[in-house]
Write a protein that holds these residues in place. Structure first.
Motif, mmCIF file in Angstrom:
data_model
loop_
_atom_site.group_PDB
_atom_site.id
_atom_site.type_symbol
_atom_site.label_atom_id
_atom_site.label_comp_id
_atom_site.label_asym_id
_atom_site.label_seq_id
_atom_site.Cartn_x
_atom_site.Cartn_y
_atom_site.Cartn_z
ATOM 1 N N PRO A 66 -79.489 56.600 0.274
ATOM 2 C CA PRO A 66 -78.930 57.875 -0.205
ATOM 3 C C PRO A 66 -77.556 57.680 -0.843
ATOM 4 O O PRO A 66 -76.815 56.753 -0.492
ATOM 5 C CB PRO A 66 -78.816 58.710 1.067
ATOM 6 C CG PRO A 66 -78.681 57.709 2.160
ATOM 7 C CD PRO A 66 -79.507 56.530 1.727
ATOM 8 N N LYS A 67 -77.239 58.526 -1.788
ATOM 9 C CA LYS A 67 -75.946 58.478 -2.455
ATOM 10 C C LYS A 67 -74.873 58.949 -1.477
ATOM 11 O O LYS A 67 -75.040 59.943 -0.782
ATOM 12 C CB LYS A 67 -75.966 59.392 -3.682
ATOM 13 C CG LYS A 67 -74.839 59.118 -4.650
ATOM 14 C CD LYS A 67 -74.717 60.057 -5.840
ATOM 15 C CE LYS A 67 -75.936 60.570 -6.493
ATOM 16 N NZ LYS A 67 -75.651 61.415 -7.668
ATOM 17 N N VAL A 68 -73.756 58.209 -1.399
ATOM 18 C CA VAL A 68 -72.610 58.569 -0.570
ATOM 19 C C VAL A 68 -71.410 58.674 -1.489
ATOM 20 O O VAL A 68 -71.168 57.785 -2.310
ATOM 21 C CB VAL A 68 -72.348 57.510 0.526
ATOM 22 C CG1 VAL A 68 -71.119 57.881 1.343
ATOM 23 C CG2 VAL A 68 -73.550 57.358 1.434
ATOM 24 N N VAL A 69 -70.664 59.785 -1.390
ATOM 25 C CA VAL A 69 -69.493 59.990 -2.233
ATOM 26 C C VAL A 69 -68.284 60.329 -1.370
ATOM 27 O O VAL A 69 -68.413 60.917 -0.309
ATOM 28 C CB VAL A 69 -69.730 61.109 -3.282
ATOM 29 C CG1 VAL A 69 -70.774 60.699 -4.295
ATOM 30 C CG2 VAL A 69 -70.135 62.415 -2.617
ATOM 31 N N ASN A 70 -67.101 59.930 -1.821
ATOM 32 C CA ASN A 70 -65.855 60.241 -1.148
ATOM 33 C C ASN A 70 -65.187 61.352 -1.958
ATOM 34 O O ASN A 70 -64.850 61.140 -3.129
ATOM 35 C CB ASN A 70 -64.969 58.994 -1.074
ATOM 36 C CG ASN A 70 -63.824 59.170 -0.115
ATOM 37 O OD1 ASN A 70 -63.801 60.101 0.691
ATOM 38 N ND2 ASN A 70 -62.861 58.278 -0.175
ATOM 39 N N PHE A 129 -69.102 69.341 -5.504
ATOM 40 C CA PHE A 129 -70.140 68.364 -5.212
ATOM 41 C C PHE A 129 -70.885 67.994 -6.488
ATOM 42 O O PHE A 129 -71.216 68.865 -7.294
ATOM 43 C CB PHE A 129 -71.139 68.916 -4.180
ATOM 44 C CG PHE A 129 -70.572 68.971 -2.795
ATOM 45 C CD1 PHE A 129 -70.571 67.842 -1.990
ATOM 46 C CD2 PHE A 129 -70.036 70.139 -2.288
ATOM 47 C CE1 PHE A 129 -70.039 67.875 -0.706
ATOM 48 C CE2 PHE A 129 -69.509 70.191 -1.008
ATOM 49 C CZ PHE A 129 -69.509 69.052 -0.212
ATOM 50 N N PRO A 130 -71.174 66.679 -6.684
ATOM 51 C CA PRO A 130 -71.907 66.248 -7.878
ATOM 52 C C PRO A 130 -73.393 66.572 -7.779
ATOM 53 O O PRO A 130 -73.879 66.990 -6.719
ATOM 54 C CB PRO A 130 -71.674 64.738 -7.897
ATOM 55 C CG PRO A 130 -71.447 64.372 -6.475
ATOM 56 C CD PRO A 130 -70.772 65.566 -5.844
ATOM 57 N N GLN A 131 -74.119 66.328 -8.867
ATOM 58 C CA GLN A 131 -75.568 66.512 -8.880
ATOM 59 C C GLN A 131 -76.212 65.506 -7.939
ATOM 60 O O GLN A 131 -75.709 64.405 -7.742
ATOM 61 C CB GLN A 131 -76.128 66.324 -10.294
ATOM 62 C CG GLN A 131 -75.784 67.443 -11.241
ATOM 63 C CD GLN A 131 -76.347 68.777 -10.777
ATOM 64 O OE1 GLN A 131 -77.512 68.887 -10.395
ATOM 65 N NE2 GLN A 131 -75.518 69.796 -10.812
ATOM 66 N N ASN A 132 -77.350 65.887 -7.372
ATOM 67 C CA ASN A 132 -78.121 65.006 -6.496
ATOM 68 C C ASN A 132 -79.143 64.244 -7.325
ATOM 69 O O ASN A 132 -79.379 64.551 -8.492
ATOM 70 C CB ASN A 132 -78.845 65.822 -5.418
ATOM 71 C CG ASN A 132 -77.878 66.543 -4.511
ATOM 72 O OD1 ASN A 132 -77.656 67.728 -4.675
ATOM 73 N ND2 ASN A 132 -77.298 65.829 -3.576
ATOM 74 N N GLU A 133 -79.795 63.272 -6.678
ATOM 75 C CA GLU A 133 -80.830 62.485 -7.345
ATOM 76 C C GLU A 133 -82.060 63.336 -7.694
ATOM 77 O O GLU A 133 -82.747 63.041 -8.655
ATOM 78 C CB GLU A 133 -81.246 61.304 -6.474
ATOM 79 C CG GLU A 133 -80.139 60.277 -6.297
ATOM 80 C CD GLU A 133 -79.739 59.602 -7.610
ATOM 81 O OE1 GLU A 133 -80.627 59.247 -8.396
ATOM 82 O OE2 GLU A 133 -78.526 59.440 -7.824
ATOM 83 N N ASN A 134 -82.339 64.379 -6.901
ATOM 84 C CA ASN A 134 -83.390 65.326 -7.268
ATOM 85 C C ASN A 134 -83.047 66.705 -6.698
ATOM 86 O O ASN A 134 -82.180 66.839 -5.842
ATOM 87 C CB ASN A 134 -84.794 64.845 -6.856
ATOM 88 C CG ASN A 134 -85.072 64.935 -5.382
ATOM 89 O OD1 ASN A 134 -84.773 65.947 -4.744
ATOM 90 N ND2 ASN A 134 -85.646 63.893 -4.821
ATOM 91 N N HIS A 135 -83.743 67.718 -7.160
ATOM 92 C CA HIS A 135 -83.410 69.106 -6.812
ATOM 93 C C HIS A 135 -83.693 69.482 -5.357
ATOM 94 O O HIS A 135 -83.254 70.530 -4.903
ATOM 95 C CB HIS A 135 -84.152 70.063 -7.756
ATOM 96 C CG HIS A 135 -85.629 70.097 -7.530
ATOM 97 N ND1 HIS A 135 -86.469 69.101 -7.992
ATOM 98 C CD2 HIS A 135 -86.408 70.974 -6.873
ATOM 99 C CE1 HIS A 135 -87.705 69.382 -7.632
ATOM 100 N NE2 HIS A 135 -87.700 70.521 -6.953
#
Length: 62
Positions: A34-38, A45-51
């Motif tokens: 999964p994408k992890v952001v700081n 919040f940025p866009q996710n990999e899917n909706h």
């Protein structure tokens, strides 16, 4: 009433910290890598990999 724990892309970040992508209804959905952001409080919040995914506070060990 409790604190919000799941966030949509574009929502404002409530607190500084790391956030992780989770499945639509549960973090046990088995997302591989999964994408992890700081992020900082007030960022968006940025866009996710899917909706079907949302953002949640990452566990301390992430």
């Amino acid at each position: 009433m409790g604190e919000k724990t799941e966030f949509e892309p574009g929502d404002k970040v409530p607190n500084d910290g790391k956030y992780i992508e989770i499945g639509e209804k549960s973090f046990h959905m088995g997302i591989t890598d999964p994408k992890v952001v700081n992020l900082k409080k007030g960022d968006h919040f940025p866009q996710n990999e899917n909706h079907n995914r949302k953002w949640s506070r990452a566990p301390k060990n992430e």
